[in-house]
Design a protein around this motif. Sequence first.
Motif, mmCIF file in Angstrom:
data_model
loop_
_atom_site.group_PDB
_atom_site.id
_atom_site.type_symbol
_atom_site.label_atom_id
_atom_site.label_comp_id
_atom_site.label_asym_id
_atom_site.label_seq_id
_atom_site.Cartn_x
_atom_site.Cartn_y
_atom_site.Cartn_z
ATOM 1 N N GLU A 157 -13.277 -0.412 1.917
ATOM 2 C CA GLU A 157 -11.998 -0.928 2.393
ATOM 3 C C GLU A 157 -11.735 -0.493 3.827
ATOM 4 O OE1 GLU A 157 -8.572 -0.477 -0.009
ATOM 5 O OE2 GLU A 157 -9.720 -0.576 -1.863
ATOM 6 N N ASP B 240 -6.181 0.943 -6.868
ATOM 7 C CA ASP B 240 -7.071 1.638 -5.943
ATOM 8 C C ASP B 240 -7.352 0.812 -4.693
ATOM 9 O OD1 ASP B 240 -8.596 3.928 -5.320
ATOM 10 O OD2 ASP B 240 -10.452 2.902 -5.889
ATOM 11 N N TYR B 241 -6.694 -0.345 -4.595
ATOM 12 C CA TYR B 241 -6.906 -1.248 -3.462
ATOM 13 C C TYR B 241 -5.675 -1.209 -2.555
ATOM 14 C CZ TYR B 241 -8.027 -5.651 -1.039
ATOM 15 O OH TYR B 241 -8.305 -6.607 -0.095
ATOM 16 N N SER B 242 -5.881 -1.386 -1.258
ATOM 17 C CA SER B 242 -4.769 -1.217 -0.304
ATOM 18 C C SER B 242 -3.961 -2.494 -0.060
ATOM 19 C CB SER B 242 -5.305 -0.701 1.039
ATOM 20 O OG SER B 242 -6.213 -1.631 1.605
ATOM 21 N N TRP B 243 -4.408 -3.657 -0.541
ATOM 22 C CA TRP B 243 -3.662 -4.904 -0.473
ATOM 23 C C TRP B 243 -3.158 -5.240 0.933
ATOM 24 C CZ3 TRP B 243 -4.638 -7.768 -4.433
ATOM 25 C CH2 TRP B 243 -4.930 -7.170 -5.664
ATOM 26 N N GLY C 18 -4.896 2.932 5.741
ATOM 27 C CA GLY C 18 -3.876 2.179 5.042
ATOM 28 C C GLY C 18 -3.786 2.492 3.567
ATOM 29 N N ARG C 19 -4.761 3.259 3.032
ATOM 30 C CA ARG C 19 -4.761 3.543 1.609
ATOM 31 C C ARG C 19 -3.757 4.640 1.284
ATOM 32 N NH1 ARG C 19 -10.349 4.691 -0.782
ATOM 33 N NH2 ARG C 19 -9.181 4.220 -2.672
ATOM 34 N N ALA C 20 -3.331 4.649 0.024
ATOM 35 C CA ALA C 20 -2.361 5.654 -0.394
ATOM 36 C C ALA C 20 -3.005 7.033 -0.375
ATOM 37 C CB ALA C 20 -1.864 5.334 -1.806
ATOM 38 N N LEU D 195 2.069 1.688 -4.295
ATOM 39 C CA LEU D 195 1.039 1.250 -5.234
ATOM 40 C C LEU D 195 1.459 1.427 -6.688
ATOM 41 C CD1 LEU D 195 -2.155 2.591 -3.402
ATOM 42 C CD2 LEU D 195 -1.410 0.216 -3.617
ATOM 43 N N ARG E 90 0.820 -1.219 0.000
ATOM 44 C CA ARG E 90 0.000 0.000 0.000
ATOM 45 C C ARG E 90 0.853 1.268 0.000
ATOM 46 N NH1 ARG E 90 -0.480 -2.299 5.009
ATOM 47 N NH2 ARG E 90 0.470 -1.149 6.738
ATOM 48 N N ARG E 91 2.136 1.140 0.387
ATOM 49 C CA ARG E 91 3.033 2.291 0.378
ATOM 50 C C ARG E 91 3.749 2.456 -0.952
ATOM 51 N NH1 ARG E 91 6.363 1.463 5.679
ATOM 52 N NH2 ARG E 91 8.081 1.750 4.204
#
Length: 281
Positions: free
Chosen positions: A247, A207-210, A252-254, A172, A169-170
Amino acid sequence: SREMRQLQHIIRLVAGRRATVLITGETGTGKELGARSLHMAGNRRGGPMVAVNCSALPESLMESELFGHVRGAFTGAFQSRMGRFEQAQGGTLFLDEIGELPMALQTKLLRVLQEREVQRLGSSEIIKVDIRVVSATNCDLARRMEEGKFREDLYYRLNVVPIEMPPLRRRLEDVPLLACHFVDTVCRAEGIPVKVLMRETLERLCDYSWPGNVRQLENMVEMAVALSGERRTLVPADFPLPAPSAERPMAGRAPLVAVPDSGLDYEETLAVIERSILEQA
């Protein structure tokens, strides 16, 4: 990404050294891959790389697994066995999930790291070992030290060179490269034509934080290739990911805007964002 380029630079700097390395990072970030990169970039690449998962073996077998034993050392020891330290002679020993190592073995491991010698169970013979030790963990060793579950002196002996594997997520911007690589790998392994990731699919993946990091992405790609059938393209529907608004955790998302250390002009930044939104509308 910038973080991965910096990581590669650190690996190149320390690969040729004998110093022990501690790799930290969340599950699925590629800690073992980082250890293998260290091994292959150094002067020990001609030797073996032996990996031990400290959380996968019962405590009763761990000492024999690491240090070996002689015949008759314990019930069931019908023949002598070389331990992982000896197997890694001239190469690299990778101790994964080192935070799960029992306290009794931590003391013995510390001595081996200091003296560079081992004794098989049931033997008085001293065996010198010439190895490079790389360990990894996804837990907070500092907290485990406070809880009395990890030796402080062992921590500092292992943590001579710390390396952090950043979560996906850091970084992407690496997702398209990784996704395309995994698609190519899976398709070639299955003996089928390489499928194409549509642009809107890549946008959805970015677009997903994985939370499961690179391992989760690899598994999702393998599933998408399998379920897409004969179709040559992979569309967003092939990846059943949660909607961005659903999510968790959102932290945690960018971020939409990266703030440099020097700061930024708030009004000017808002104007740029507003202009972009209007142009798209």
